[in-house]
Design an enzyme around this catalytic site. Sequence first.
Site, PDB file in Angstrom:
ATOM      1  N   HIS A 240       0.466  14.881  14.191  1.00 18.19           N
ATOM      2  CA  HIS A 240      -0.098  14.862  15.542  1.00 18.19           C
ATOM      3  C   HIS A 240       1.020  15.299  16.491  1.00 18.19           C
ATOM      4  O   HIS A 240       1.748  14.464  17.012  1.00 18.19           O
ATOM      5  CB  HIS A 240      -0.556  13.462  15.925  1.00 18.19           C
ATOM      6  CG  HIS A 240      -1.535  12.865  14.986  1.00 18.19           C
ATOM      7  ND1 HIS A 240      -1.722  11.507  14.900  1.00 18.19           N
ATOM      8  CD2 HIS A 240      -2.396  13.413  14.099  1.00 18.19           C
ATOM      9  CE1 HIS A 240      -2.653  11.250  14.006  1.00 18.19           C
ATOM     10  NE2 HIS A 240      -3.061  12.389  13.486  1.00 18.19           N
TER      11      HIS A 240
ATOM     12  N   SER B 145       2.895  11.084  13.027  1.00 15.30           N
ATOM     13  CA  SER B 145       2.503  11.269  14.420  1.00 15.30           C
ATOM     14  C   SER B 145       3.765  11.175  15.271  1.00 15.30           C
ATOM     15  O   SER B 145       4.700  11.933  15.043  1.00 15.30           O
ATOM     16  CB  SER B 145       1.450  10.210  14.794  1.00 15.30           C
ATOM     17  OG  SER B 145       0.972  10.405  16.093  1.00 15.30           O
TER      18      SER B 145
ATOM     19  N   ASP C 221      -4.258   6.245  12.072  1.00 15.47           N
ATOM     20  CA  ASP C 221      -4.701   7.381  11.270  1.00 15.47           C
ATOM     21  C   ASP C 221      -3.870   7.425   9.985  1.00 15.47           C
ATOM     22  O   ASP C 221      -2.661   7.249  10.009  1.00 15.47           O
ATOM     23  CB  ASP C 221      -4.538   8.686  12.054  1.00 15.47           C
ATOM     24  CG  ASP C 221      -5.201   9.878  11.388  1.00 15.47           C
ATOM     25  OD1 ASP C 221      -6.076   9.675  10.518  1.00 15.47           O
ATOM     26  OD2 ASP C 221      -4.848  11.014  11.736  1.00 15.47           O
TER      27      ASP C 221
END
Length: 183
Positions: free
Chosen positions: A34, A7, A127
């Site tokens: 992300h 991310s 995540d």
Amino acid sequence: MVVMGCSAGGLSALHRVLGGLSKPLPVPMVVVCHSGSEDMRVFCELLESRSGLPVREAEERLLPEPGHVYVAPSGYHLLLERDKRFALSVDPRVAFSRPSIDVLFESAADVWRDRVLAVLMTGANADGAEGCAKVRRAGGTVVVQDPETAQVPMMPAAALELAGADYCLPLPEISLLLESLCS
């Protein structure tokens, strides 16, 4: 199959890991990052130019090829089906994300079982932690970036806390490990 997730700080981490490979791996590599971008084409171009590997967005029903890197498209969860082809989903966000690292890792564990290698790197949420746990339960291998070396340590730290890891390494060592484990 190598699945990777990151991310915040992810593009830089992917540059380091993919750029650190001396040659393409003899397995497909699939990435969820992300990025916040609506169009992943530029992201793929940047990764390809830095790594020298063929990088493209994953597409519905595409069969991933060894030596290639596939990136989850923006706004879609990326999964692997039983026939080892990609599937895209607009199911609800997981850990505030779509695409979700957990979704990719969990589907890869279902399909590839002990032949999946999951790599989780820098990021600002949790995540990937559940996905790492599922990969380990399926007999696969989990590599987590050492949180002390991550641009944003929250994601690798969450994975270590929930799932542990088979290896916890700084980015340059992840490249060497991937080559060793996949050869």
